[in-house]
Design a protein around this motif. Structure first.
Motif, short mmCIF file in Angstrom:
data_model
loop_
_atom_site.label_atom_id
_atom_site.label_comp_id
_atom_site.label_asym_id
_atom_site.label_seq_id
_atom_site.Cartn_x
_atom_site.Cartn_y
_atom_site.Cartn_z
N SER A 132 0.95 -1.23 -0.05
CA SER A 132 -0.06 -0.02 0.13
C SER A 132 0.84 1.20 -0.16
N ILE A 133 1.83 1.29 0.62
CA ILE A 133 3.00 2.31 0.48
C ILE A 133 3.43 2.54 -0.73
N ILE A 134 3.77 1.43 -1.46
CA ILE A 134 4.35 1.69 -2.75
C ILE A 134 3.12 2.28 -3.76
N GLU A 135 2.16 1.72 -3.55
CA GLU A 135 1.03 1.98 -4.30
C GLU A 135 0.71 3.67 -4.33
N THR A 136 0.67 4.22 -3.19
CA THR A 136 0.26 5.58 -2.69
C THR A 136 1.57 6.30 -3.24
N ASN A 137 2.74 6.12 -2.54
CA ASN A 137 3.75 6.90 -2.77
C ASN A 137 4.53 6.72 -3.83
N VAL A 138 4.55 5.85 -4.47
CA VAL A 138 5.35 5.66 -5.72
C VAL A 138 4.50 5.47 -7.10
N LEU A 139 3.55 4.53 -7.09
CA LEU A 139 2.77 4.22 -8.04
C LEU A 139 1.75 5.32 -8.51
#
Ligand SMILES: NC(=O)c1ccc[n+]([C@@H]2O[C@H](COP(=O)([O-])OP(=O)(O)OC[C@H]3O[C@@H](n4cnc5c(N)ncnc54)[C@H](OP(=O)(O)O)[C@@H]3O)[C@@H](O)[C@H]2O)c1
Length: 251
Positions: free
Chosen positions: A106-113
């Protein structure tokens, strides 16, 4: 950059740094669009700041980001500033029997993707303007990580690297690519205790310093650094990485 006369989209504009930046830009005569999940806050902020427009989006959801971009393109074809600010920070434990991979994802989805999706969808609109600016909130933790926020720190390090390449690719276009790595600032990013932590920089002080720096010519590095983040940002260069790392990651 000029601090007035822009049309600015700020993701994560419902609270903390994004909301405070939205209010500061609005006060200076910009058209401001804020985006976030919390409908009640979007409505409250637009009602109390006539001229701020609130659009709902879930940055973890590709379809939701695509429909935000579509709305922005049709309602605000003169968009010339994108502030990629939405982000989440969650503690993670990787030394137990069970690892909560959903939190990491969820961190990668929000902050990166989320940042990549919004930027990709809105770059063509930004490129149509005589000049444009992309501001992306990273973190001092991109430069010296904290052990209990591994994916969060890595997500911001990703953005730092990605922004350098984006800046280089866009160097022949009138699009400024700015990185904004905050120090530890009083918001609710990692929970209610964070808001009143005396170790964190007061939000008003942070925004005042950032707005003043944004009003100056953008440094060649493209990084807007407030005083409080400089030691962490420059840790490796100035030979104090081990000390700062040890302070953030006690043995
Ligand atoms: N405060 C600090 O110490 C600090 C330090 C370094 C970097 N930063 C960075 O600063 C940025 C802003 O954080 P903050 O400190 O102001 O914390 P915050 O008050 O929690 O703000 C986070 C914002 O991101 C939005 N957001 C989160 N997940 C989202 C999603 N799935 N879809 C859409 N919007 C989402 C939230 O809006 P909704 O909940 O309404 O969706 C909220 O407006 C983040 O990128 C953070 O990593 C903060």
């Amino acid at each position: 950059m000029q601090l007035t006369g822009h049309t600015i989209l700020i993701t994560g504009g419902t609270s903390g740094i994004g909301r405070a930046l939205a209010e500061a830009f609005h006060q200076r005569g910009n058209r401001v669009i804020i985006a976030g999940r919390r409908r009640a806050l979007l409505d409250e902020i637009s009602a109390t700041h006539p001229g701020i427009c609130g659009l709902q989006v879930d940055m973890q959801n590709a379809a939701s980001v695509a429909s935000l971009a579509e709305e922005v393109r049709s309602l605000f074809p003169d968009l010339d500033v994108l502030v990629n600010n939405a982000g989440i920070s969650r503690e993670e434990t990787w030394d137990g029997d069970v690892i909560d991979i959903d939190t990491s994802l969820s961190i990668i989805e929000t902050n990166v993707l989320g940042v990549l999706r919004v930027t990709a969808a809105l770059l063509p609109t930004l490129a149509k303007q005589p000049s444009a600016t992309i501001i992306t909130t990273t973190s001092g933790l991109a430069f010296v990580p904290r052990f209990n926020y591994p994916t969060y720190c890595a997500s911001k390090a990703f953005l730092h690297s990605w922004l350098q390449s984006l800046r280089h690719q866009l160097r022949h276009k009138p699009i400024d690519v700015i990185e904004l790595p905050p120090p530890y600032v009083q918001t609710e990013l990692s929970g209610p205790q964070h808001l009143s932590d005396p170790a964190a920089m007061p939000l008003g002080d942070y925004i005042a310093e950032v707005v003043a720096l944004l009003g100056e010519p953008t440094p060649d590095s493209g990084e807007i650094l407030v005083e409080r983040v400089k030691a962490q940002r420059m840790a490796e260069r100035s030979g104090v990485y081990a000390q700062i790392y040890a302070k953030l990651n006690p043995a």
